[in-house]
Scaffold this active site. Structure first.
Site, PDB file in Angstrom:
ATOM      1  N   GLY A  28      29.049  15.737 -10.576  1.00  0.00           N
ATOM      2  CA  GLY A  28      29.623  14.549 -11.190  1.00  0.00           C
ATOM      3  C   GLY A  28      28.591  13.876 -12.068  1.00  0.00           C
ATOM      4  O   GLY A  28      27.815  14.542 -12.746  1.00  0.00           O
ATOM      5  N   CYS A  29      28.570  12.586 -12.041  1.00  0.00           N
ATOM      6  CA  CYS A  29      27.652  11.796 -12.868  1.00  0.00           C
ATOM      7  C   CYS A  29      26.212  12.267 -12.667  1.00  0.00           C
ATOM      8  O   CYS A  29      25.681  12.216 -11.558  1.00  0.00           O
ATOM      9  CB  CYS A  29      27.774  10.324 -12.476  1.00  0.00           C
ATOM     10  SG  CYS A  29      26.472   9.290 -13.128  1.00  0.00           S
ATOM     11  N   PHE A  30      25.583  12.702 -13.753  1.00  0.00           N
ATOM     12  CA  PHE A  30      24.219  13.209 -13.594  1.00  0.00           C
ATOM     13  C   PHE A  30      23.220  12.127 -13.249  1.00  0.00           C
ATOM     14  O   PHE A  30      22.178  12.403 -12.664  1.00  0.00           O
ATOM     15  CB  PHE A  30      23.749  14.069 -14.761  1.00  0.00           C
ATOM     16  CG  PHE A  30      23.902  13.528 -16.167  1.00  0.00           C
ATOM     17  CD1 PHE A  30      23.894  12.182 -16.477  1.00  0.00           C
ATOM     18  CD2 PHE A  30      24.046  14.427 -17.206  1.00  0.00           C
ATOM     19  CE1 PHE A  30      24.020  11.731 -17.777  1.00  0.00           C
ATOM     20  CE2 PHE A  30      24.169  13.996 -18.522  1.00  0.00           C
ATOM     21  CZ  PHE A  30      24.154  12.645 -18.805  1.00  0.00           C
ATOM     22  N   TRP A  31      23.521  10.873 -13.549  1.00  0.00           N
ATOM     23  CA  TRP A  31      22.616   9.794 -13.137  1.00  0.00           C
ATOM     24  C   TRP A  31      22.485   9.783 -11.615  1.00  0.00           C
ATOM     25  O   TRP A  31      21.392   9.617 -11.077  1.00  0.00           O
ATOM     26  CB  TRP A  31      23.125   8.434 -13.563  1.00  0.00           C
ATOM     27  CG  TRP A  31      23.322   8.179 -15.007  1.00  0.00           C
ATOM     28  CD1 TRP A  31      22.754   8.817 -16.076  1.00  0.00           C
ATOM     29  CD2 TRP A  31      24.163   7.168 -15.557  1.00  0.00           C
ATOM     30  NE1 TRP A  31      23.185   8.265 -17.244  1.00  0.00           N
ATOM     31  CE2 TRP A  31      24.055   7.249 -16.961  1.00  0.00           C
ATOM     32  CE3 TRP A  31      24.995   6.203 -15.006  1.00  0.00           C
ATOM     33  CZ2 TRP A  31      24.752   6.394 -17.816  1.00  0.00           C
ATOM     34  CZ3 TRP A  31      25.686   5.351 -15.855  1.00  0.00           C
ATOM     35  CH2 TRP A  31      25.564   5.454 -17.245  1.00  0.00           C
ATOM     36  N   CYS A  32      23.619   9.940 -10.939  1.00  0.00           N
ATOM     37  CA  CYS A  32      23.632   9.882  -9.468  1.00  0.00           C
ATOM     38  C   CYS A  32      22.978  11.114  -8.855  1.00  0.00           C
ATOM     39  O   CYS A  32      22.257  11.008  -7.863  1.00  0.00           O
ATOM     40  CB  CYS A  32      25.061   9.741  -8.970  1.00  0.00           C
ATOM     41  SG  CYS A  32      25.853   8.199  -9.501  1.00  0.00           S
TER      42      CYS A  32
END
Length: 186
Positions: A28-32
């Site tokens: 999912g979100c690569f930041w996370c």
């Protein structure tokens, strides 16, 4: 205005980065995903980017529209003398919903799929073994993709270490997306 091509160079699949090993994950979100690996002992670097698609030098906006075939991913360079690949895969499993087929948490679309992209036969064996363990624990098969690693494109610089550079926005996004709530459920 966004450039038509990502200015960052491609990184071809390779099981090592000098004397260090490489792991490639999507969740999912690569930041996370990046934040889950950044401070682990033995992790040299965690870089947000894109993999699994056909477009050369994709940009964030192109990938986000779901038209390139890429997943948001994180390339983890690690010292295998300090942390094992299997431990890193375990971190991924505890930071994704392995049963959500249409993305991750509030982010929907193939670009937010979960995946373990293996660099060699040993990594593939670990990925498949741990997927079986997840299936055994929950009584159903994970939908997390397990596939050979391909070209990785580092995301634009403003995405790197986003959780550290923009903690307020990052935490608001993570909370609003329901990521931690769902992770506690599973």
């Amino acid at each position: 205005e966004e450039p038509e091509r990502n200015p960052n160079p491609a990184v071809a699949p390779a099981a090592t980065d000098g004397d260090k090993a490489v792991a490639l994950f999507a969740g999912g979100c690569f930041w996370c995903v990046e934040s889950a690996f950044d401070d682990l002992p033995g992790v040299v670097s965690a870089v947000s980017g894109y993999t699994g698609g056909k477009t050369e030098a994709p940009t964030y906006h192109q990938v986000g529209r779901g038209r390139t075939g890429h997943a948001e991913a994180v390339r983890v360079v690690f010292d295998s003398k300090v942390v094992s690949y299997e431990q890193l895969v375990g971190v991924l499993w505890t930071n994704i919903d392995p049963f959500q087929a249409d993305g991750q948490f509030c982010d929907h679309g193939d670009q937010y799929r979960s995946a373990i992209y293996f660099e060699d036969a040993a990594q593939e064996a670990v990925a498949r073994k741990t997927a079986k363990a997840v299936a055994g624990r929950f009584g159903k098969e994970p939908v997390t993709e397990i596939a050979a690693a391909g070209t990785f494109w580092a995301a634009e610089d403003y995405h790197q270490d986003y959780h550290a550079k923009n903690p307020g926005h990052y935490l608001a996004y993570r909370t609003g997306c329901g990521r931690d709530r769902r992770l506690q459920e599973i």
